[in-house]
Design a protein around this motif. Structure first.
Motif, PDB file in Angstrom:
ATOM      1  N   GLY A   1      47.164  13.167 -50.585  1.00 48.69           N
ATOM      2  CA  GLY A   1      47.036  11.791 -51.046  1.00 48.69           C
ATOM      3  C   GLY A   1      48.216  10.885 -50.727  1.00 48.69           C
ATOM      4  N   TYR A   2      49.004  11.253 -49.736  1.00 46.82           N
ATOM      5  CA  TYR A   2      50.171  10.452 -49.378  1.00 46.82           C
ATOM      6  C   TYR A   2      49.885   9.411 -48.295  1.00 46.82           C
ATOM      7  N   VAL A   3      48.884   9.654 -47.448  1.00 46.42           N
ATOM      8  CA  VAL A   3      48.554   8.709 -46.378  1.00 46.42           C
ATOM      9  C   VAL A   3      47.055   8.431 -46.347  1.00 46.42           C
ATOM     10  N   ASN A   4      46.726   7.274 -45.827  1.00 51.48           N
ATOM     11  CA  ASN A   4      45.347   6.911 -45.519  1.00 51.48           C
ATOM     12  C   ASN A   4      45.222   6.805 -44.009  1.00 51.48           C
ATOM     13  N   ILE A   5      43.982   6.802 -43.530  1.00 49.87           N
ATOM     14  CA  ILE A   5      43.735   6.752 -42.091  1.00 49.87           C
ATOM     15  C   ILE A   5      42.832   5.578 -41.754  1.00 49.87           C
ATOM     16  N   LYS A   6      43.189   4.897 -40.671  1.00 44.73           N
ATOM     17  CA  LYS A   6      42.296   3.918 -40.038  1.00 44.73           C
ATOM     18  C   LYS A   6      41.972   4.500 -38.666  1.00 44.73           C
ATOM     19  N   ARG A   7      40.740   4.393 -38.258  1.00 43.93           N
ATOM     20  CA  ARG A   7      40.358   4.913 -36.944  1.00 43.93           C
ATOM     21  C   ARG A   7      40.088   3.756 -35.989  1.00 43.93           C
ATOM     22  N   PHE A   8      40.674   3.861 -34.816  1.00 42.83           N
ATOM     23  CA  PHE A   8      40.438   2.914 -33.731  1.00 42.83           C
ATOM     24  C   PHE A   8      39.984   3.735 -32.533  1.00 42.83           C
ATOM     25  N   GLY A   9      38.669   3.901 -32.402  1.00 42.96           N
ATOM     26  CA  GLY A   9      38.137   4.768 -31.357  1.00 42.96           C
ATOM     27  C   GLY A   9      38.546   6.200 -31.634  1.00 42.96           C
ATOM     28  N   ASN A  10      39.242   6.815 -30.680  1.00 43.22           N
ATOM     29  CA  ASN A  10      39.705   8.201 -30.836  1.00 43.22           C
ATOM     30  C   ASN A  10      41.066   8.303 -31.519  1.00 43.22           C
ATOM     31  N   VAL A  11      41.700   7.175 -31.767  1.00 43.76           N
ATOM     32  CA  VAL A  11      43.053   7.180 -32.312  1.00 43.76           C
ATOM     33  C   VAL A  11      43.016   7.031 -33.835  1.00 43.76           C
ATOM     34  N   LYS A  12      43.753   7.916 -34.502  1.00 46.43           N
ATOM     35  CA  LYS A  12      43.919   7.817 -35.954  1.00 46.43           C
ATOM     36  C   LYS A  12      45.255   7.139 -36.220  1.00 46.43           C
ATOM     37  N   VAL A  13      45.215   6.079 -37.012  1.00 49.05           N
ATOM     38  CA  VAL A  13      46.437   5.386 -37.412  1.00 49.05           C
ATOM     39  C   VAL A  13      46.640   5.647 -38.899  1.00 49.05           C
ATOM     40  N   PHE A  14      47.813   6.159 -39.216  1.00 52.02           N
ATOM     41  CA  PHE A  14      48.141   6.530 -40.588  1.00 52.02           C
ATOM     42  C   PHE A  14      49.013   5.458 -41.219  1.00 52.02           C
ATOM     43  N   TYR A  15      48.810   5.237 -42.521  1.00 53.60           N
ATOM     44  CA  TYR A  15      49.679   4.336 -43.269  1.00 53.60           C
ATOM     45  C   TYR A  15      49.879   4.912 -44.663  1.00 53.60           C
ATOM     46  N   PRO A  16      51.037   4.630 -45.264  1.00 54.44           N
ATOM     47  CA  PRO A  16      51.350   5.253 -46.555  1.00 54.44           C
ATOM     48  C   PRO A  16      50.452   4.765 -47.676  1.00 54.44           C
ATOM     49  N   LYS A  17      50.060   5.699 -48.519  1.00 52.43           N
ATOM     50  CA  LYS A  17      49.246   5.400 -49.690  1.00 52.43           C
ATOM     51  C   LYS A  17      50.148   5.134 -50.900  1.00 52.43           C
ATOM     52  N   ILE A  18      51.335   5.744 -50.893  1.00 48.88           N
ATOM     53  CA  ILE A  18      52.306   5.495 -51.956  1.00 48.88           C
ATOM     54  C   ILE A  18      53.610   5.019 -51.324  1.00 48.88           C
ATOM     55  N   THR A  19      54.408   4.299 -52.092  1.00 49.75           N
ATOM     56  CA  THR A  19      55.672   3.797 -51.567  1.00 49.75           C
ATOM     57  C   THR A  19      56.748   4.872 -51.668  1.00 49.75           C
ATOM     58  N   LYS A  20      57.768   4.683 -50.876  1.00 55.30           N
ATOM     59  CA  LYS A  20      58.911   5.597 -50.908  1.00 55.30           C
ATOM     60  C   LYS A  20      59.571   5.554 -52.285  1.00 55.30           C
ATOM     61  N   ALA A  21      59.663   4.356 -52.855  1.00 56.55           N
ATOM     62  CA  ALA A  21      60.282   4.190 -54.175  1.00 56.55           C
ATOM     63  C   ALA A  21      59.495   4.938 -55.251  1.00 56.55           C
ATOM     64  N   ALA A  22      58.163   4.880 -55.188  1.00 54.57           N
ATOM     65  CA  ALA A  22      57.332   5.579 -56.168  1.00 54.57           C
ATOM     66  C   ALA A  22      57.507   7.095 -56.042  1.00 54.57           C
ATOM     67  N   TYR A  23      57.601   7.582 -54.814  1.00 52.85           N
ATOM     68  CA  TYR A  23      57.816   9.016 -54.586  1.00 52.85           C
ATOM     69  C   TYR A  23      59.157   9.451 -55.188  1.00 52.85           C
ATOM     70  N   LYS A  24      60.208   8.706 -54.871  1.00 52.69           N
ATOM     71  CA  LYS A  24      61.541   9.043 -55.388  1.00 52.69           C
ATOM     72  C   LYS A  24      61.564   8.990 -56.916  1.00 52.69           C
ATOM     73  N   ARG A  25      60.988   7.941 -57.466  1.00 52.96           N
ATOM     74  CA  ARG A  25      60.985   7.755 -58.911  1.00 52.96           C
ATOM     75  C   ARG A  25      60.289   8.933 -59.612  1.00 52.96           C
ATOM     76  N   HIS A  26      59.143   9.356 -59.066  1.00 46.85           N
ATOM     77  CA  HIS A  26      58.377  10.449 -59.667  1.00 46.85           C
ATOM     78  C   HIS A  26      59.179  11.749 -59.688  1.00 46.85           C
ATOM     79  N   PHE A  27      59.798  12.095 -58.560  1.00 46.18           N
ATOM     80  CA  PHE A  27      60.487  13.379 -58.483  1.00 46.18           C
ATOM     81  C   PHE A  27      61.886  13.338 -59.078  1.00 46.18           C
ATOM     82  N   MET A  28      62.521  12.177 -59.114  1.00 40.93           N
ATOM     83  CA  MET A  28      63.820  12.077 -59.778  1.00 40.93           C
ATOM     84  C   MET A  28      63.645  12.185 -61.291  1.00 40.93           C
ATOM     85  N   SER A  29      62.582  11.605 -61.828  1.00 44.09           N
ATOM     86  CA  SER A  29      62.360  11.703 -63.275  1.00 44.09           C
ATOM     87  C   SER A  29      62.076  13.153 -63.669  1.00 44.09           C
ATOM     88  N   GLY A  30      61.363  13.879 -62.828  1.00 40.73           N
ATOM     89  CA  GLY A  30      61.094  15.303 -63.096  1.00 40.73           C
ATOM     90  C   GLY A  30      62.364  16.130 -63.052  1.00 40.73           C
TER      91      GLY A  30
END
Length: 85
Positions: free
Chosen positions: A51-80
């Motif tokens: 659940g970290y990335v989403n995909i857009k398809r352009f023909g045969n090419v998959k383009v990935f983009y982040p589903k969560i921000t870097k700040a949210a990732y850091k915040r989640h694991f730093m609090s743990g």
């Protein structure tokens, strides 16, 4: 949110930097010796499953983009880490 492996985290750092990217874009940013395309493609598949990335398809090419921000990732694991300390 599932913890990322070091390899997955390395790829995600590039995804966050690029905002949108294909597998080849990430490989181009990596240091030599560059990992095989299939290795990075597998990591992207894992990131999608986790659940970290989403995909857009352009023909045969998959383009990935982040589903969560870097700040949210850091915040989640730093609090743990603080709670377990």
């Amino acid at each position: 949110m599932e913890r990322l492996t070091p390899q997955e985290e390395n790829v995600m750092l590039h995804v966050w930097q690029l905002k949108e990217c294909a597998v080849k874009d990430v490989i181009d940013l990596m240091d030599n010796p560059k990992p095989p395309y299939t290795t990075i493609a597998s990591i992207f598949a894992n990131l999608e499953k986790k659940g970290y990335v989403n995909i857009k398809r352009f023909g045969n090419v998959k383009v990935f983009y982040p589903k969560i921000t870097k700040a949210a990732y850091k915040r989640h694991f730093m609090s743990g880490m603080v709670k377990s300390y």
